[in-house]
Design an enzyme around this catalytic site. Structure first.
Site, PDB file in Angstrom:
ATOM      1  N   SER A   1       0.954  -1.584  -0.138  1.00 49.18           N
ATOM      2  CA  SER A   1       0.209  -0.070  -0.125  1.00 49.18           C
ATOM      3  C   SER A   1       0.822   1.380  -0.032  1.00 49.18           C
ATOM      4  O   SER A   1       0.156   2.385  -0.124  1.00 49.18           O
ATOM      5  CB  SER A   1      -0.998   0.010   1.231  1.00 49.18           C
TER       6      SER A   1
ATOM      7  N   LYS B   1       0.521   3.485  -2.987  1.00 52.25           N
ATOM      8  CA  LYS B   1      -0.630   4.289  -3.371  1.00 52.25           C
ATOM      9  C   LYS B   1      -0.494   5.695  -3.242  1.00 52.25           C
ATOM     10  O   LYS B   1      -0.762   6.626  -3.829  1.00 52.25           O
ATOM     11  CB  LYS B   1      -1.884   4.144  -2.152  1.00 52.25           C
TER      12      LYS B   1
ATOM     13  N   TYR C   1      -3.177  -2.229 -10.509  1.00 50.49           N
ATOM     14  CA  TYR C   1      -3.042  -2.100  -8.923  1.00 50.49           C
ATOM     15  C   TYR C   1      -2.432  -3.061  -8.225  1.00 50.49           C
ATOM     16  O   TYR C   1      -1.498  -3.003  -7.525  1.00 50.49           O
ATOM     17  CB  TYR C   1      -4.447  -1.917  -8.178  1.00 50.49           C
TER      18      TYR C   1
ATOM     19  N   VAL D   1       1.179  -3.769   4.122  1.00 51.38           N
ATOM     20  CA  VAL D   1       0.765  -4.818   4.766  1.00 51.38           C
ATOM     21  C   VAL D   1       2.110  -5.924   4.561  1.00 51.38           C
ATOM     22  O   VAL D   1       2.289  -6.807   5.542  1.00 51.38           O
ATOM     23  CB  VAL D   1      -0.354  -5.657   4.333  1.00 51.38           C
TER      24      VAL D   1
HETATM   25  N1  LIG Z   1      -2.535  -2.419   3.329  1.00 53.30           N
HETATM   26  C1  LIG Z   1      -1.977  -2.782   2.160  1.00 53.30           C
HETATM   27  O1  LIG Z   1      -0.837  -2.821   2.166  1.00 53.30           O
HETATM   28  C2  LIG Z   1      -2.876  -3.611   1.111  1.00 53.30           C
HETATM   29  C3  LIG Z   1      -2.136  -3.884  -0.172  1.00 53.30           C
HETATM   30  C4  LIG Z   1      -2.827  -4.989  -0.714  1.00 53.30           C
HETATM   31  N2  LIG Z   1      -2.122  -5.087  -1.957  1.00 53.30           N
HETATM   32  C5  LIG Z   1      -4.168  -5.150  -0.709  1.00 53.30           C
HETATM   33  O2  LIG Z   1      -4.792  -4.680  -1.990  1.00 53.30           O
HETATM   34  O3  LIG Z   1      -4.876  -5.601  -0.277  1.00 53.30           O
END
Ligand SMILES: NC(=O)CC[C@H](N)C(=O)O
Length: 332
Positions: free
Chosen positions: A63, A66, A189, A259
């Site tokens: 994430s 993003k 994504y 994550v």
């Molecule tokens: N919080 C994250 O890092 C989530 C990213 C993960 N690729 C997802 O879409 O669930």
């Protein structure tokens, strides 16, 4: 002489023994991480690097991507068009929640939660999927300062199991936020999330934001300076998901977690900080990462709202703390 090198070694020793949290398991490939991995990297806006631990260990950005893709969408579209499609309000919900998107029935609340990030991926320009991916990789390369690649097994793993993200994409299509090439948007994504980085790379990316979009080593502009303010604002209010409020209160540094166990933080006009430790809490934030940021913020008065009069000169610690550090490090 800065006290920073010694202090991050101290933090490394202090929190290395903390083994709360667990590996992210909903993306099967992420369970292959070593729970002991732990690194702290700091890059100043002049390009000076301070780090400790497994700073060269590779993992996927998840994430934290993003933030950077949002910057690219701002450049590709513009602020107003983006705001029509994706809000800038914190949700207080888990990062992958479908609830508010369905209830609001209009647009994702912000680009730092999955709904908003998938919508953001849908706004990246390119003549076809390959062109979009290549543009995305070129953007990451500008931030990191060297060649980049995607972890194919992590990408495939998430593509095969990302049913919740697929549900979000279908809702986004239903509300007219993305067009109907859902699988192409999701692929982009999942690919951005599977970008391979190490902790030093993350600190360099954060330092680039701290340096108004210019990579401190290559001097290349990674994102237009006028958008850095927008990026840091959403990091500050939404970057830590349903911990964003407490983070803003306790740490006060615009930040983003992923994550895979990384957290990046930006000290505008000073430095980028990254901590990597794959054991995450129930909200998806690195347990050791939070602790390290709290201590760094306290020690160096890095909270945005610390009084300028009280702020100590950057990266010097108090006499009392120096004694504690020396004792722990065995040279006091
Ligand atoms: N919080 C994250 O890092 C989530 C990213 C993960 N690729 C997802 O879409 O669930």
């Amino acid at each position: 002489m800065s006290d920073l090198p010694e202090f991050i070694k101290y933090l490394y020793e202090k929190y290395r023994v903390l083994d709360d949290g667990s590996l992210a398991s909903y993306i099967p490939e992420l369970t292959k991480a070593n729970p002991d991995w732990f690194a702290i990297s700091i890059v100043t806006k002049e390009g000076e690097v301070f780090q400790v631990g497994d700073s060269q260990e590779h993992f996927t950005i998840q994430s934290m991507s993003k933030v950077f893709v949002y910057g690219m969408a701002l450049e590709d579209q513009n602020r107003e068009i983006l705001l029509e499609k994706i809000g800038v309000e914190p949700t207080g919900d888990p990062f992958n929640s479908v609830i508010r998107l369905d209830e609001n029935s209009k647009r994702p609340d912000n680009p730092m939660v999955n709904a908003g990030a998938i919508a953001t991926a849908g706004l990246i320009k390119g003549v076809n999927a390959t062109d979009k991916l290549n543009r995305l990789l070129a953007m990451f390369r500008r931030y990191i300062g060297h060649d980049v690649f995607i972890d194919a097994p992590v990408f495939m793993s998430e593509r095969a199991t990302g049913h919740r993200n697929r549900a979000l994409a279908n809702l986004l299509l239903n509300f007219g936020i993305i067009d109907n090439n859902i699988e192409e948007i999701l692929d982009l994504y999942f690919q951005q999330c599977a970008l391979v980085v190490n902790c030093q790379d993350l600190a360099m990316m954060a330092a680039t934001l701290a340096n108004r979009g210019v990579n401190p080593i290559t001097n290349k502009q990674a994102v237009k300076p006028c958008y850095v303010r927008d990026i840091l604002s959403v990091m500050h209010t939404c970057g830590m998901y349903n911990y964003a409020g407490e983070w803003a209160y306790r740490v006060g540094i615009p930040a983003k977690s992923g994550v895979s166990g990384g957290i990046i933080g930006v000290i505008p006009d000073k430095a980028g900080i990254a901590v990597f430790s794959p054991l995450i809490d129930s909200k998806g934030n690195s347990v050791r990462g939070i602790k390290v940021f709290e201590d760094l913020s306290d020690e160096f008065d890095l909270h945005l709202f610390d009084s300028p009069l009280e702020k100590c000169s950057f990266l010097e610690i108090s006499k009392n703390k120096k004694d504690v550090v020396s004792q722990v490090m065995g040279n006091g």
